[in-house]
Scaffold this motif. Structure first.
Motif, short mmCIF file in Angstrom:
data_model
loop_
_atom_site.label_atom_id
_atom_site.label_comp_id
_atom_site.label_asym_id
_atom_site.label_seq_id
_atom_site.Cartn_x
_atom_site.Cartn_y
_atom_site.Cartn_z
N TYR A 172 -12.88 -41.53 21.04
CA TYR A 172 -12.19 -40.46 20.30
C TYR A 172 -12.72 -40.39 18.86
O TYR A 172 -13.07 -39.31 18.37
CB TYR A 172 -10.69 -40.72 20.31
N LEU A 191 -16.71 -36.22 24.00
CA LEU A 191 -15.41 -36.05 24.64
C LEU A 191 -15.52 -35.59 26.09
O LEU A 191 -14.69 -35.96 26.92
CB LEU A 191 -14.56 -35.05 23.86
N LEU A 193 -14.76 -32.90 27.71
CA LEU A 193 -13.45 -32.45 28.18
C LEU A 193 -13.51 -31.87 29.58
O LEU A 193 -12.72 -32.23 30.46
CB LEU A 193 -12.91 -31.39 27.22
N PHE A 352 -6.66 -36.89 32.56
CA PHE A 352 -7.76 -36.81 31.60
C PHE A 352 -8.02 -38.20 31.04
O PHE A 352 -7.13 -39.05 31.02
CB PHE A 352 -7.44 -35.82 30.47
N THR A 356 -8.86 -38.39 25.27
CA THR A 356 -8.75 -36.95 25.12
C THR A 356 -7.62 -36.57 24.17
O THR A 356 -6.45 -36.89 24.43
CB THR A 356 -8.49 -36.29 26.48
#
Length: 382
Positions: A172, A191, A193, A352, A356
């Motif tokens: 992060y 990340l 995502l 996730f 995240t």
């Protein structure tokens, strides 16, 4: 395949508390009995009883750092931040070499928003001096206060990742540092995502889940050191007599195993960090029209998730969306990885990586938004 270590369950925990209470009555001069009882009550989410047990022990063993730390933790959980801070400062003065006392002080300073004092206190704790993980925490706090550079934060994150690939805290903060350095593509890749975000459904008895969560005796308004605002969060979700929640936990574990199986052997840092043994740490949150979760992530997990039990619906859409990607003002403007909005449809499961960043929107309309959230906490690395 991830092996989940089972939660002892409320019945076994209550039995342990009863046995420890009897041990304290039979052996009042045994310090370890007092410590074990206060810890067990804290784990059960009975903070008032944990405070009382710690007080009983401290009456016989004044100044014991472990009992003092349990008491301070319980004070924080019950919203008594000022009292917790005063006691934490006194405890650390009395026991400056005790790690429990030091951690209690850092938690109390965090709850009070005293970041600069927290950093100064950490410098007086020799066991943190060479701890790469804690240097990362300090660097992140200094960046927020404008006292350190993004380059320094990136170096600290890379130092942690060198020894712990896929570490959520470091991943992060590495993305944050890259974003602040305008290295947008690297920040997006850090990340990842869209690569790891998963949305599915679980069949569950939603009305029964809502009843069990609403009846939970540990629901606490805006608990300290949590991101909930204008809402209630459980201190311990599993309670005696629950029926629907244990079934849900089993189905969440099955969904996590399936998710992990799809990603095993991918060769990236997330797959490399996949645990062989883990514990499912879960809690529930109830928020109303103005309730929300501020931007946050889960530093200690491998995988995190949320299951939607109930949400208000207006004009065909459930309100109180999950926002995946927001980080607040630590990154000026919109983050380079963007923000995804996920509708909180009852029965929906969202998974996730724990690194995240995420938040929620206030529903803005009458009605409760009820969720079960969880972390997959590694017990040994793969």
């Amino acid at each position: 395949m991830i092996e989940f270590v089972p939660d002892p369950g409320p019945a076994r925990l209550r039995q342990r508390i009863e046995l420890l209470g009897e041990s304290v009555r039979c052996f009042p001069g045994n310090l370890n009995c007092h410590r074990a009882l206060s810890r067990a009550l804290h784990a059960a989410g009975d903070m008032q009883a944990a405070i009382a047990a710690a007080d009983a022990g401290l009456s016989r063993f004044p100044g014991d750092a472990e009992l003092g730390a349990v008491r301070i933790g319980a004070l924080l959980k019950t919203g008594q931040e000022a009292a917790a801070l005063a006691e934490a400062r006194a405890l650390f003065v009395a026991a400056p070499k005790d790690r429990g006392a030091g951690e209690a002080l850092l938690d109390a300073l965090s709850a009070a928003g005293l970041g600069r004092e927290r950093a100064d206190a950490a410098e007086a704790m020799p066991w943190l001096a060479e701890n790469a993980h804690y240097r990362l925490v300090l660097a992140a706090a200094e960046v927020r206060r404008g006292e350190a550079s993004a380059e320094a934060l990136l170096a600290c994150a890379d130092a942690v990742l060198a020894g712990s690939p896929g570490n959520a805290d470091a991943t992060y903060h590495r993305a944050i540092a890259l974003a602040r350095l305008s290295r947008a593509e690297e920040a997006r890749e850090a990340l990842a995502l869209d690569r790891h975000l998963a949305i599915g459904e679980i069949e569950a008895d939603l009305p029964a889940l809502a009843r069990e969560i609403r009846a939970n005796p540990t629901l606490t308004a805006d608990p300290a050191l949590n991101s909930t605002t204008n809402g209630h969060q459980t201190l311990r979700l599993r309670q005696p007599g629950d029926v629907a929640l244990p079934v849900l936990f089993e189905r969440i574990e099955a969904a996590v195993r399936a998710y992990a199986a799809e990603r095993a052997g991918q060769g990236d840092s997330f797959a490399a960090a996949m645990p062989r043994r883990a514990r499912l740490q879960n809690w529930a949150v109830i928020t109303g029209a103005d309730g929300r979760q501020g931007p946050h992530f889960h530093a200690d997990g491998w995988l995190s998730g949320v299951f939607y039990v109930e949400a208000p619906r207006v004009e065909g859409r459930y309100r109180g969306a999950l926002l995946v990607g927001p980080v607040g003002d630590i990154v000026p403007g919109d983050p380079p990885w963007g923000i995804r909005e996920i509708e909180p449809v009852p029965g929906r499961l969202v998974l996730f990586p724990s690194w995240t960043p995420h938040a929620t929107e206030p529903p803005g309309v009458p009605g409760d938004r009820i969720v079960v959230a969880f972390d997959v906490l590694p017990l040994d690395a793969s």
